[in-house]
Design a protein around this motif. Structure first.
Motif, PDB file in Angstrom:
ATOM      1  N   SER A  94     -20.926 106.240   5.113  1.00  3.63           N
ATOM      2  CA  SER A  94     -21.904 105.768   4.138  1.00  3.63           C
ATOM      3  C   SER A  94     -23.300 105.905   4.710  1.00  3.63           C
ATOM      4  O   SER A  94     -23.485 105.984   5.934  1.00  3.63           O
ATOM      5  CB  SER A  94     -21.615 104.326   3.712  1.00  3.63           C
ATOM      6  N   SER A  95     -24.269 105.930   3.806  1.00  6.33           N
ATOM      7  CA  SER A  95     -25.643 106.178   4.222  1.00  6.33           C
ATOM      8  C   SER A  95     -26.608 105.495   3.262  1.00  6.33           C
ATOM      9  O   SER A  95     -26.340 105.381   2.068  1.00  6.33           O
ATOM     10  CB  SER A  95     -25.909 107.684   4.259  1.00  6.33           C
ATOM     11  N   LEU A  96     -27.736 105.097   3.821  1.00  4.89           N
ATOM     12  CA  LEU A  96     -28.806 104.550   2.994  1.00  4.89           C
ATOM     13  C   LEU A  96     -30.069 105.395   3.106  1.00  4.89           C
ATOM     14  O   LEU A  96     -30.724 105.683   2.124  1.00  4.89           O
ATOM     15  CB  LEU A  96     -29.102 103.107   3.394  1.00  4.89           C
ATOM     16  N   THR A  97     -30.404 105.804   4.344  1.00  3.04           N
ATOM     17  CA  THR A  97     -31.667 106.509   4.577  1.00  3.04           C
ATOM     18  C   THR A  97     -31.481 107.867   5.227  1.00  3.04           C
ATOM     19  O   THR A  97     -32.376 108.364   5.887  1.00  3.04           O
ATOM     20  CB  THR A  97     -32.581 105.650   5.457  1.00  3.04           C
ATOM     21  N   GLY A  98     -30.328 108.445   5.097  1.00  3.80           N
ATOM     22  CA  GLY A  98     -30.133 109.799   5.603  1.00  3.80           C
ATOM     23  C   GLY A  98     -29.176 109.901   6.767  1.00  3.80           C
ATOM     24  O   GLY A  98     -28.542 110.923   6.954  1.00  3.80           O
ATOM     25  N   GLU A  99     -29.078 108.861   7.593  1.00  2.00           N
ATOM     26  CA  GLU A  99     -28.116 108.937   8.691  1.00  2.00           C
ATOM     27  C   GLU A  99     -26.802 108.334   8.236  1.00  2.00           C
ATOM     28  O   GLU A  99     -26.767 107.264   7.641  1.00  2.00           O
ATOM     29  CB  GLU A  99     -28.643 108.215   9.924  1.00  2.00           C
ATOM     30  N   ALA A 100     -25.721 109.034   8.500  1.00  2.00           N
ATOM     31  CA  ALA A 100     -24.406 108.613   8.031  1.00  2.00           C
ATOM     32  C   ALA A 100     -23.691 107.809   9.109  1.00  2.00           C
ATOM     33  O   ALA A 100     -23.719 108.164  10.291  1.00  2.00           O
ATOM     34  CB  ALA A 100     -23.575 109.828   7.654  1.00  2.00           C
ATOM     35  N   PHE A 101     -23.050 106.738   8.676  1.00  2.00           N
ATOM     36  CA  PHE A 101     -22.246 105.905   9.559  1.00  2.00           C
ATOM     37  C   PHE A 101     -20.794 106.090   9.147  1.00  2.00           C
ATOM     38  O   PHE A 101     -20.451 105.948   7.970  1.00  2.00           O
ATOM     39  CB  PHE A 101     -22.668 104.443   9.446  1.00  2.00           C
ATOM     40  N   PHE A 102     -19.957 106.362  10.141  1.00  2.00           N
ATOM     41  CA  PHE A 102     -18.572 106.724   9.876  1.00  2.00           C
ATOM     42  C   PHE A 102     -17.613 105.583  10.150  1.00  2.00           C
ATOM     43  O   PHE A 102     -17.825 104.781  11.072  1.00  2.00           O
ATOM     44  CB  PHE A 102     -18.168 107.917  10.738  1.00  2.00           C
ATOM     45  N   GLY A 103     -16.538 105.558   9.378  1.00  2.00           N
ATOM     46  CA  GLY A 103     -15.414 104.700   9.690  1.00  2.00           C
ATOM     47  C   GLY A 103     -14.537 105.340  10.745  1.00  2.00           C
ATOM     48  O   GLY A 103     -14.818 106.439  11.233  1.00  2.00           O
ATOM     49  N   GLN A 104     -13.465 104.645  11.113  1.00  2.00           N
ATOM     50  CA  GLN A 104     -12.588 105.137  12.176  1.00  2.00           C
ATOM     51  C   GLN A 104     -11.634 106.214  11.686  1.00  2.00           C
ATOM     52  O   GLN A 104     -10.997 106.871  12.506  1.00  2.00           O
ATOM     53  CB  GLN A 104     -11.813 103.974  12.788  1.00  2.00           C
ATOM     54  N   GLY A 105     -11.548 106.390  10.387  1.00  2.00           N
ATOM     55  CA  GLY A 105     -10.732 107.469   9.851  1.00  2.00           C
ATOM     56  C   GLY A 105      -9.288 107.073   9.618  1.00  2.00           C
ATOM     57  O   GLY A 105      -8.788 106.080  10.145  1.00  2.00           O
ATOM     58  N   THR A 106      -8.652 107.886   8.783  1.00  2.00           N
ATOM     59  CA  THR A 106      -7.214 107.769   8.557  1.00  2.00           C
ATOM     60  C   THR A 106      -6.574 109.068   9.010  1.00  2.00           C
ATOM     61  O   THR A 106      -6.927 110.147   8.521  1.00  2.00           O
ATOM     62  CB  THR A 106      -6.890 107.544   7.066  1.00  2.00           C
ATOM     63  N   ARG A 107      -5.654 108.960   9.934  1.00  2.00           N
ATOM     64  CA  ARG A 107      -4.944 110.149  10.403  1.00  2.00           C
ATOM     65  C   ARG A 107      -3.708 110.345   9.551  1.00  2.00           C
ATOM     66  O   ARG A 107      -2.800 109.510   9.575  1.00  2.00           O
ATOM     67  CB  ARG A 107      -4.555 110.025  11.871  1.00  2.00           C
ATOM     68  N   LEU A 108      -3.693 111.416   8.794  1.00  2.00           N
ATOM     69  CA  LEU A 108      -2.567 111.724   7.913  1.00  2.00           C
ATOM     70  C   LEU A 108      -1.695 112.800   8.534  1.00  2.00           C
ATOM     71  O   LEU A 108      -2.202 113.850   8.943  1.00  2.00           O
ATOM     72  CB  LEU A 108      -3.062 112.204   6.555  1.00  2.00           C
ATOM     73  N   THR A 109      -0.409 112.523   8.587  1.00  2.00           N
ATOM     74  CA  THR A 109       0.571 113.519   9.019  1.00  2.00           C
ATOM     75  C   THR A 109       1.548 113.745   7.880  1.00  2.00           C
ATOM     76  O   THR A 109       2.184 112.801   7.405  1.00  2.00           O
ATOM     77  CB  THR A 109       1.333 113.060  10.268  1.00  2.00           C
ATOM     78  N   VAL A 110       1.642 114.985   7.449  1.00  2.00           N
ATOM     79  CA  VAL A 110       2.575 115.353   6.382  1.00  2.00           C
ATOM     80  C   VAL A 110       3.721 116.128   7.019  1.00  2.00           C
ATOM     81  O   VAL A 110       3.496 117.135   7.707  1.00  2.00           O
ATOM     82  CB  VAL A 110       1.886 116.205   5.303  1.00  2.00           C
ATOM     83  N   VAL A 111       4.941 115.628   6.813  1.00  2.00           N
ATOM     84  CA  VAL A 111       6.106 116.246   7.462  1.00  2.00           C
ATOM     85  C   VAL A 111       7.057 116.839   6.415  1.00  2.00           C
ATOM     86  O   VAL A 111       6.971 116.530   5.238  1.00  2.00           O
ATOM     87  CB  VAL A 111       6.850 115.230   8.352  1.00  2.00           C
TER      88      VAL A 111
END
Lengths: 111, 115
Positions: A94-111
């Motif tokens: 997410s961003s307010l003034t141009g710099e983006a702040f990231f979450g930790q992510g979701t690691r998806l594995t499709v088997v």
């Protein structure tokens, strides 16, 4: 102040099954992004929201991917049906003034 | 087309040694430039950013970067590396809002630190 929150952190599914990822951005940030990061690569944009409006979804595979950002806050990214090639880390930012702040992510594995 | 190139896929430095990670970009306008760091299993943390003004920018954890318009570069530096700096580093260009407003990332440089 809480950062960007994503859930789940990890998900393993069989191909052809549906999956959904959830993101809660930093409070007050009107811009929300979903990125996909393949192994050994930099993140690539899937979709960008300004408040509730998807202003850039040109890289979203619309045959199987969908996203929504109701009320301009939380967002959900869905894949249905998942394919083996969808295995990756899905990052919300997410961003307010141009710099983006990231979450930790979701690691998806499709088997 | 806009792009970011990080020429070094993997760099190994000794603890206490200096570090420079290279980043070159291709963008028609004055860029917004960023460096992010990613530890294993984690999201991306912003180290520093350049929007305008002084071309030498300071960031967190003792990192700095210098914007050189003539070379289309934004190299990341640290005078003395610590073992905890081992991670993946990503350079990114931020597009203007009317050009998509997104970040374009390089492929990353993996940093290993020898004791």
């Amino acid at each position: 102040e809480a950062g960007v929150v994503q859930s789940p952190r990890y998900k393993i599914i069989e191909k052809k099954q549906p999956v959904a990822f959830w993101c809660n951005p930093i409070s007050g940030h009107n811009t929300l992004y979903w990125y996909r990061q393949n192994l050994g690569q930099g993140p690539e944009l899937l979709i960008r929201y300004e408040n509730e409006e998807a202003v850039d979804d040109s890289q979203l595979p619309k045959d199987r991917f969908s996203a929504e950002r109701l009320k301009g806050v939380d967002s959900t990214l869905k894949i249905q049906p998942a394919e083996l090639g969808d295995s990756a880390v899905y990052l919300c930012a997410s961003s307010l003034t141009g710099e983006a702040f990231f979450g930790q992510g979701t690691r998806l594995t499709v088997v | 087309a806009q792009s970011v190139t990080q020429p070094d896929i993997h760099i190994t430095v000794s603890e206490g040694a200096s570090l420079e990670l290279r980043c070159n970009y291709s963008y028609g306008a004055t860029p917004y430039l960023f460096w992010y760091v990613q530890s294993p299993g984690q999201g991306l943390q912003l180290l520093l950013k350049y929007f305008s003004g002084d071309t030498l920018v300071q960031g967190i954890k003792g990192f700095e970067a210098e914007f050189k318009r003539s070379q289309s570069s934004f190299n990341l530096r640290k005078p003395s590396v610590h073992w905890s700096d081992a991670a993946e580093y990503f350079c990114a260009v931020g597009l203007l809002y009317n050009q998509g407003g997104k970040l374009i990332f390089g492929q990353g440089t993996e940093l290993s630190v020898k004791p």
